[in-house]
Design an enzyme around this catalytic site. Structure first.
Site, mmCIF file in Angstrom:
data_model
loop_
_atom_site.group_PDB
_atom_site.id
_atom_site.type_symbol
_atom_site.label_atom_id
_atom_site.label_comp_id
_atom_site.label_asym_id
_atom_site.label_seq_id
_atom_site.Cartn_x
_atom_site.Cartn_y
_atom_site.Cartn_z
ATOM 1 N N THR A 28 -1.505 -1.369 -0.962
ATOM 2 C CA THR A 28 -2.153 -1.514 -1.892
ATOM 3 C C THR A 28 -2.147 -1.309 -3.223
ATOM 4 O O THR A 28 -2.112 -2.258 -4.429
ATOM 5 C CB THR A 28 -2.805 -2.074 -1.888
ATOM 6 O OG1 THR A 28 -4.244 -1.113 -1.533
ATOM 7 C CG2 THR A 28 -4.018 -3.033 -0.422
ATOM 8 N N HIS A 79 -8.729 2.322 -29.799
ATOM 9 C CA HIS A 79 -8.391 2.374 -27.791
ATOM 10 C C HIS A 79 -8.794 4.045 -27.720
ATOM 11 O O HIS A 79 -9.159 4.194 -26.845
ATOM 12 C CB HIS A 79 -6.660 2.455 -27.192
ATOM 13 C CG HIS A 79 -6.663 0.467 -27.951
ATOM 14 N ND1 HIS A 79 -7.334 -0.225 -26.870
ATOM 15 C CD2 HIS A 79 -5.383 -0.029 -28.268
ATOM 16 C CE1 HIS A 79 -6.626 -1.606 -26.965
ATOM 17 N NE2 HIS A 79 -5.101 -1.651 -28.106
ATOM 18 N N ASP A 81 2.274 7.557 0.444
ATOM 19 C CA ASP A 81 2.189 7.548 1.957
ATOM 20 C C ASP A 81 2.909 7.213 2.928
ATOM 21 O O ASP A 81 3.830 6.269 2.469
ATOM 22 C CB ASP A 81 -0.085 7.040 2.124
ATOM 23 C CG ASP A 81 0.283 5.165 2.072
ATOM 24 O OD1 ASP A 81 1.292 4.966 1.693
ATOM 25 O OD2 ASP A 81 -0.754 4.743 2.391
ATOM 26 N N HIS A 103 -3.330 0.216 -24.005
ATOM 27 C CA HIS A 103 -4.258 -0.043 -24.478
ATOM 28 C C HIS A 103 -5.034 0.778 -24.232
ATOM 29 O O HIS A 103 -5.774 1.507 -24.154
ATOM 30 C CB HIS A 103 -4.934 -1.682 -23.685
ATOM 31 C CG HIS A 103 -5.013 -2.323 -24.639
ATOM 32 N ND1 HIS A 103 -4.976 -3.744 -24.872
ATOM 33 C CD2 HIS A 103 -3.498 -3.191 -25.439
ATOM 34 C CE1 HIS A 103 -4.745 -4.524 -25.616
ATOM 35 N NE2 HIS A 103 -3.519 -4.398 -25.483
ATOM 36 N N CYS A 132 1.342 3.038 -2.483
ATOM 37 C CA CYS A 132 0.866 3.118 -1.162
ATOM 38 C C CYS A 132 0.781 1.214 -0.165
ATOM 39 O O CYS A 132 1.790 0.585 -1.283
ATOM 40 C CB CYS A 132 -0.846 3.705 -1.384
ATOM 41 S SG CYS A 132 -1.797 2.542 -2.275
HETATM 42 C C1 RB5 Z 1 -2.370 2.312 5.118
HETATM 43 O O1 RB5 Z 1 -2.375 1.979 5.895
HETATM 44 C C2 RB5 Z 1 -2.956 2.177 3.863
HETATM 45 O O2 RB5 Z 1 -4.424 1.822 3.875
HETATM 46 C C3 RB5 Z 1 -2.637 2.518 2.600
HETATM 47 O O3 RB5 Z 1 -1.644 2.491 2.184
HETATM 48 C C4 RB5 Z 1 -2.966 1.484 1.545
HETATM 49 O O4 RB5 Z 1 -2.950 0.335 1.413
HETATM 50 C C5 RB5 Z 1 -4.664 1.779 0.903
HETATM 51 O O5 RB5 Z 1 -5.097 1.447 -0.200
#
Ligand code: RB5
Length: 147
Positions: free
Chosen positions: A68, A135, A8, A99, A66
């Site tokens: 996180t 596994h 994203d 694994h 993204c």
């Molecule tokens: C976007 O602002 C953020 O929420 C997205 O990139 C991500 O971290 C969501 O998990």
């Protein structure tokens, strides 16, 4: 090996960095499913595209980036046959391959520096699944639940 990569807006810069790395090393061919700018967008749309590339066998492994790595992993893991792992360390990436036979790596651009992200990407792509009865038995269970 074919890699499908998507992000994203919050993962756009690392996606572009990763593509440059793949172009320089020429070790992997890379299919970019977007996004194509830092304009705000929705991570599930790109998780769907990378998962689709794997499930239709257009790609062998996937990378989703993204803010996180968490939203991407939640979204990608909705698809049967996808095993997406959000990793913040090379050790986690290695074990996710060995694994869990993880087939998508999820990275959080807002959580780790690029050098670390690149190390994680390299380890993930280079590490094979260990295989073995225990596994495989556990992985088979992942796709057998139906509630
Ligand atoms: C976007 O602002 C953020 O929420 C997205 O990139 C991500 O971290 C969501 O998990």
């Amino acid at each position: 090996m074919n890699i499908a990569i998507g992000s994203d807006h919050a993962g756009f810069l690392y996606k572009e960095n990763a593509k440059r790395y793949f172009a320089i090393t020429q070790q992997y061919s890379c299919m970019d499913v977007g996004t194509d700018s830092e304009k705000s967008t929705d991570y599930p749309d790109y998780a769907l595209r990378v998962a689709g590339a794997l499930l239709s066998r257009k790609a062998d492994l996937g990378i989703l980036i993204c803010g996180t790595g968490i939203g991407m992993s939640i979204a990608a893991n909705r698809f049967r046959g996808i095993r997406a792992a959000a990793c913040e360390s090379a050790a986690a990436a290695q074990l996710a391959r060995q694994h869990n036979d993880a087939n998508i790596l999820c990275i959080g651009e807002r959580l780790i520096p690029w050098e670390k992200a690149l190390e994680i990407i390299r380890i993930f792509l280079e590490t094979p699944f260990d295989g073995g009865e225990r596994h495989c038995r556990r992985l088979n269970k992942l796709d057998s639940f139906s509630i």
